[in-house]
Design a protein around this motif. Structure first.
Motif, PDB file in Angstrom:
ATOM      1  N   ALA A 134      70.306 -52.131  -1.347  1.00 42.40           N
ATOM      2  CA  ALA A 134      71.042 -50.447  -0.347  1.00 42.40           C
ATOM      3  C   ALA A 134      70.387 -50.305   1.148  1.00 42.40           C
ATOM      4  O   ALA A 134      70.252 -49.486   2.166  1.00 42.40           O
ATOM      5  CB  ALA A 134      71.063 -49.672  -0.918  1.00 42.40           C
ATOM      6  N   MET A 188      70.872 -51.389   5.377  1.00 40.33           N
ATOM      7  CA  MET A 188      72.202 -49.938   5.448  1.00 40.33           C
ATOM      8  C   MET A 188      71.586 -49.441   7.041  1.00 40.33           C
ATOM      9  O   MET A 188      72.430 -49.549   7.470  1.00 40.33           O
ATOM     10  CB  MET A 188      73.120 -49.260   4.972  1.00 40.33           C
ATOM     11  CG  MET A 188      73.158 -50.016   3.156  1.00 40.33           C
ATOM     12  SD  MET A 188      74.781 -49.130   2.470  1.00 40.33           S
ATOM     13  CE  MET A 188      75.465 -48.232   3.475  1.00 40.33           C
ATOM     14  N   GLN A 233      80.603 -39.314  -0.300  1.00 36.73           N
ATOM     15  CA  GLN A 233      81.980 -40.300  -0.121  1.00 36.73           C
ATOM     16  C   GLN A 233      83.011 -39.705   0.424  1.00 36.73           C
ATOM     17  O   GLN A 233      83.386 -40.148   0.958  1.00 36.73           O
ATOM     18  CB  GLN A 233      81.950 -41.347  -0.841  1.00 36.73           C
ATOM     19  CG  GLN A 233      81.000 -42.633  -0.380  1.00 36.73           C
ATOM     20  CD  GLN A 233      80.610 -43.773  -1.388  1.00 36.73           C
ATOM     21  OE1 GLN A 233      81.432 -44.393  -2.414  1.00 36.73           O
ATOM     22  NE2 GLN A 233      81.237 -44.809  -0.466  1.00 36.73           N
ATOM     23  N   GLN A 253      76.139 -40.021   7.639  1.00 34.61           N
ATOM     24  CA  GLN A 253      76.239 -41.482   7.133  1.00 34.61           C
ATOM     25  C   GLN A 253      76.576 -40.720   5.291  1.00 34.61           C
ATOM     26  O   GLN A 253      76.013 -40.475   5.462  1.00 34.61           O
ATOM     27  CB  GLN A 253      75.011 -43.059   7.010  1.00 34.61           C
ATOM     28  CG  GLN A 253      75.521 -43.039   8.555  1.00 34.61           C
ATOM     29  CD  GLN A 253      75.925 -44.112   8.978  1.00 34.61           C
ATOM     30  OE1 GLN A 253      76.299 -44.464   8.342  1.00 34.61           O
ATOM     31  NE2 GLN A 253      76.146 -44.447  10.452  1.00 34.61           N
ATOM     32  N   PRO A 292      76.726 -43.401   2.176  1.00 34.13           N
ATOM     33  CA  PRO A 292      77.092 -44.493   1.927  1.00 34.13           C
ATOM     34  C   PRO A 292      77.438 -44.280   0.708  1.00 34.13           C
ATOM     35  O   PRO A 292      77.175 -43.404  -0.299  1.00 34.13           O
ATOM     36  CB  PRO A 292      75.221 -45.419   2.107  1.00 34.13           C
ATOM     37  CG  PRO A 292      74.623 -43.520   2.053  1.00 34.13           C
ATOM     38  CD  PRO A 292      75.304 -42.690   2.775  1.00 34.13           C
ATOM     39  N   ALA A 327      74.809 -42.666  -2.612  1.00 29.60           N
ATOM     40  CA  ALA A 327      74.286 -43.131  -1.902  1.00 29.60           C
ATOM     41  C   ALA A 327      72.337 -42.023  -1.716  1.00 29.60           C
ATOM     42  O   ALA A 327      71.118 -42.041  -1.581  1.00 29.60           O
ATOM     43  CB  ALA A 327      74.671 -40.815  -1.288  1.00 29.60           C
TER      44      ALA A 327
END
Length: 442
Positions: free
Chosen positions: A20, A23, A45, A70, A72, A75
């Motif tokens: 992860a 990224m 998100q 960002q 993700p 997270a």
């Protein structure tokens, strides 16, 4: 390099986290076009589209700073892995919970007391953040942005049609439940306890009105036990089961998942739903035109002492390694500008942590006096270690039918205190050492 990097033991209890972390590349801060890059990693998100618009608008109006937001999946795991690799984003967007407390304790986050915008943050939410850390900390390590709230969601039109008053005491709530059961048309509550985490919402709202606000600190300091205080809230949690959807012949709470409970409340199958503001988008997906309200859980002995559970749902924390706080603060000013903040709280049905003339969702009409006066306290579970699995403990207690009520509650309380001591050993040592150093006697 941080003076105290976060320990791998505390953060690398993760699987697939290394992948992860790939990224993101390490932030070089200065781009080839000469702009300073401010990288934000947010755990929200569900707000990706809003942040994409904010990022585009910021970058279109600033020649010297490039904003990169960002959000993700998973997270917080991504954040923890990056911290272990010492690959720090400039800013992280997280809630005011146990993860935040761990980051503060590990000296990952910078003191943002010097941020001018802090003067506009509601003191209640600054206090809530301070209450989350294990020991009192000098400084402020997050800029509260938006909050959520929990209490009793209710069907406003149904209450109006039936002439039901909002209960202000527990006895009034139970009397209303008895009246609803007698009519036999809908259930007082719809409960979706197959998903154990949903049990924490009514638990937080009931217990916060019945226990000392600093009970976790008292326990860690050796001044109290949970058994002294958690018995009464546990009994009320069990009492609520009697007024669930089983009163209208529907499957019991432990057979119903969260999404289904939201849908069935949205379809008018119950008058009330003990949950938080975060559930409203799912409730509205039922396709009905239900108007959802929220009132404070009436579990305080004195109605004047009722508290609304409200926690920091999103805050901006600056990494200690950040070398351009001035650029970060310019970004935070942009995020907190009235237009963008209003857009966020409207879309997410959130509560602003920034003082100002913001229009809240009608959902919050009944608790607005509490919000405006700062009569709010944090979610109790923000101080619970995830390894304790308190939600599962509560579910076990609620399903327990072995013995008398006192025996059932006693088992729950003994396990809670035992597990607290087991999973909070390091925190307890830290708190008691702090007390010794500062001459605080238990």
């Amino acid at each position: 390099m941080l003076s105290k990097p976060i320990s791998r033991r505390s953060l690398l209890g993760l699987t697939a986290a290394g992948a992860a972390s790939l990224m993101f590349a390490g932030c070089t801060n200065e781009r080839s076009d000469g702009k300073v890059e401010v990288e934000i990693v947010s755990y929200k998100q569900e707000a990706v589209s809003i942040f994409e618009q904010i990022m585009a608008d910021f970058n279109a109006t600033h020649d010297d700073i490039y904003l990169n937001i960002q959000s993700p999946a998973d997270a917080v795991t991504v954040m923890k892995t990056r911290f272990v690799r010492e690959n720090y984003p400039d800013v992280i967007g997280i809630g005011g919970d146990a993860d935040y407390a761990s980051f503060v304790d590990s000296e990952i986050l910078a003191d943002v007391s010097d941020y001018p915008g802090m003067d506009s943050v509601s003191p209640a939410y600054i206090d809530i953040l301070k209450s989350v850390t294990y020991v009192p900390m000098e400084g402020i390590y997050g800029v509260p942005y938006v909050a959520n709230a929990a209490g009793m969601l209710y069907n406003k039109q149904m209450f109006a049609d039936k002439g039901w008053a909002i209960p202000e005491t527990w006895d009034e709530l139970i009397a209303l439940c008895d009246e609803i059961v007698a009519e036999g048309q809908v259930a007082p509550f719809y409960l979706g306890y197959a998903d154990t985490w949903t049990i924490l919402s009514p638990w937080n709202s009931i217990a916060v009105n019945m226990v000392p606000s600093d009970l976790a600190r008292q326990v860690n300091a050796g001044e109290a036990t949970f058994a002294e205080y958690y018995g009464a809230p546990a009994r009320r949690m069990r009492q609520m089961l009697k007024y669930s959807q089983t009163t209208i012949g529907d499957p019991g709470p432990f057979s119903i998942q969260y999404n289904d409970a939201c849908t069935r409340f949205g379809n008018g199958m119950s008058a009330m739903y003990p949950c938080g503001s975060f559930a409203v988008p799912q409730i509205l997906r039922s396709g009905t035109d239900i108007e959802v309200g929220m009132f404070p859980m009436p579990s305080a002995e004195n109605p004047e002492d009722r508290i609304v559970v409200s926690g920091v749902d999103l805050q901006w924390c600056v990494a200690e390694t950040c070398k351009h706080k001035d650029a970060v603060y310019e970004v935070l000013d942009f995020l907190s500008s009235p237009d963008y903040l209003q857009t966020y709280i409207t879309d997410q049905r959130a509560i602003s942590c920034i003082e100002g003339d913001f229009e809240l969702d009608p959902l919050f009409d009944d608790i607005k006096p509490w919000l405006e006066e700062g009569r709010v306290l944090d979610y109790l579970d923000h101080s619970y270690q995830s390894a304790m699995a308190v939600d599962a403990q509560l579910q076990t207690m609620l399903q327990d039918n072995d013995g008398t009520e006192d025996e059932i509650i006693d088992r729950f309380l003994k396990k809670f205190d035992s597990d607290w001591q087991r999973y909070n050993r390091n925190v307890i040592r830290q708190v008691q050492e702090y007390d010794r150093q500062h001459g605080i006697e238990s």
